[in-house]
Each structure stands twice: as structure tokens, then as C-alpha cells.
Design a protein around this motif. Sequence first.
Motif: not given
Length: 215
Positions: A14-15, A130-131, A138-140, A182-184
Motif C-alpha cells: 500500500r502507498p 487496524l487489528a 493481517q497484511s504484515c 501496512c495500510p495504517s
Amino acid sequence: MANIDHSRRAFFRRPSALIAKPVKEEDSSANSWLPQRPPWALQEATFVDQCTRCHECIVACEENIIFIGDGGFPEIDFNRGECTFCEACVDTCKPSALFKQDRQVKQDQPVTETEQQAFYFDIKIDDSCLAKQKIHCQSCKDVCDPRAITMPWPKKVTSGAIQAPEINIADCTSCGACISTCPSQSISINPITSPNSLPTATTRAGGDNKTGAQT
């Protein structure tokens, strides 16, 4: 070395505008900070002394994550991608500011334990994850090849509780794959200077700040 599935990486990436917060070197002045150097960089004072700023490591980096930083010295940006430990930057570094013992052994340059690990970074997941906000993510974990990131259930499972990530420092290679995915923008990675600065606890979750000398 295990092959990296870059297509899987690209799917999760993700950017990110995350800027890692550097930490102070233990034996440096109060106003000096440690940048994120390429893998197998010598300790900061020695690196700056030996690096000729030829930028050959930047050209050699297959992931394009090394860039020209302050003073013209190379730095690494995990927001651009991960380190695959291909050692191309080490191979091209003629002054041996990037030094790996089994690649370049010099009789006139003692090799220390610090120089044998690609990175000495401290990695944390903060509460903006986020979690941790009870939003499933669970992107990471999905991009962590060494499986250093796990998603255990909280010790006290309550209604609405979900699994949140924890980082096992002993298994983490500091490749940086989790940073850009990581989206956040909740994962920070900060350079440290010595094995004695590494956490004594095996698992580092969230904002735990325990550090100490290893035996």
C-alpha cells in the motif's frame, strides 16, 4: 537464500508516507541521529569515514530502496519496498563501508559481531494498527517470509476481540516487507548501533520499550 515472491508483495503493498523516527546512538552527542543505512553497514562513525559517496550501492540495489540521504551518504527507505539480502550493494562497495565477512575478508580490517548482521533495527507496531482497533487485518503477517509476525488471540478473549500482530524479534530479519504493506502506517523501524541495544525479550508487541544488553 529463499526466493521471494514479489508478485505476492505487490498485491499487499500500500502507498505509505511513513517516516521512521531515528534513535540516538548510545555513544554519540545529544544532537546526533542514526539514519537507516543499507544492509551490512559498518557502525555509523566508521561507515561515514569509509563511504566515498560513490552511490554504486544505489545503482546496484535491485529493489531501488537505497537513496541519496543527508550529506550524500546512502540510506534505505522501506516505504519503497523490502530488502531481499541479495548482497549486490555489498559486492559493489569498494571501500567496504558495507562489509560482510564471508563476502569480503580483509586481514587488515577486523570483523566484529556487529558487522555480520545485515541490520540492527528495532521494530514496533503501534496502537493505530487496524487489528488493535478491532478491524480485521493481517497484511504484515501475510508478507512476512520468516514468519516473525504472528496473530495470537488476546490472553483475555472478550466479545468482539480479534487477533492482533506481534513481532518475534529473534526471527525478524528486518527486511522491511511489513512497512510498505501496512495500510495504517503503524509499523516503525528504527536503527540501533549494537547487539547490546537489542531487546532482551523474545517478543515485542505494540509499544513495548524494553531493551537491554544481551548475554
